[in-house]
Design an enzyme around this catalytic site. Sequence first.
Site, mmCIF file in Angstrom:
data_model
loop_
_atom_site.group_PDB
_atom_site.id
_atom_site.type_symbol
_atom_site.label_atom_id
_atom_site.label_comp_id
_atom_site.label_asym_id
_atom_site.label_seq_id
_atom_site.Cartn_x
_atom_site.Cartn_y
_atom_site.Cartn_z
ATOM 1 N N HIS A 174 42.261 32.002 42.619
ATOM 2 C CA HIS A 174 41.943 32.641 43.894
ATOM 3 C C HIS A 174 40.462 32.472 44.240
ATOM 4 C CE1 HIS A 174 39.767 35.961 42.024
ATOM 5 N NE2 HIS A 174 40.741 36.022 41.131
ATOM 6 N N GLU A 229 46.356 38.982 36.290
ATOM 7 C CA GLU A 229 45.221 38.688 35.407
ATOM 8 C C GLU A 229 45.322 39.478 34.106
ATOM 9 O OE1 GLU A 229 43.242 36.822 34.049
ATOM 10 O OE2 GLU A 229 41.445 36.656 35.293
#
Length: 199
Positions: free
Chosen positions: A9, A79
């Site tokens: 990202h 994550e």
Amino acid sequence: MGDLFLVRHGETEWSRSGRHTGLTDVPLTENGREQARSLVPLIRSHRIGAAFVSPFQRARETAELIGLHGVRIEPDLHEWDYGGYEGITTVEIHRSRPDWFLFTDGVTAGPPDHPGETPEQVGERADRVLAKVEAAFANTEGCVVLVAHGHFLRVLTARHLGLPASDGALFQLGTGTLCRLGTEHGRPVIAAWNVRPPS
């Protein structure tokens, strides 16, 4: 198996300042959005058969900005759960643990809703994602794209190459970058890493 594209990202306020951003759902900065948009030509030149994205907004917005369609949210793409180190920088951690290294030492325990993960636990999630990628290749034509997070994608790369999760430490990965995992003579390889369009 076809090519597997990994997209980290774009930049967030926390990634810019080096804060460990695991389960905190922070948005992209405007620079992060621009990083994502700049990847469009790199993605558009390939036939995408399937795309998976982390549930967090920084990854979902990146997927949208790079023009992916029919993207499936994959919970295992989140994550690393940094537990007690969430929101803390490595510099701050080193004040009390000078030799600490995420990929071998893991994290300290956090609250019950995000207790933290060991490198091995992150590796197990990566293996589950890779099994879904393999199934996607069997059922579609074209590349598979994963839009997710830096530390997780580094571990996933290690596992894809048959290495232990801790070897994710070998693969530095910047925000708003594209990587390509492929094969050579039937063996998994890194075909491109940390790619950004020429400025």
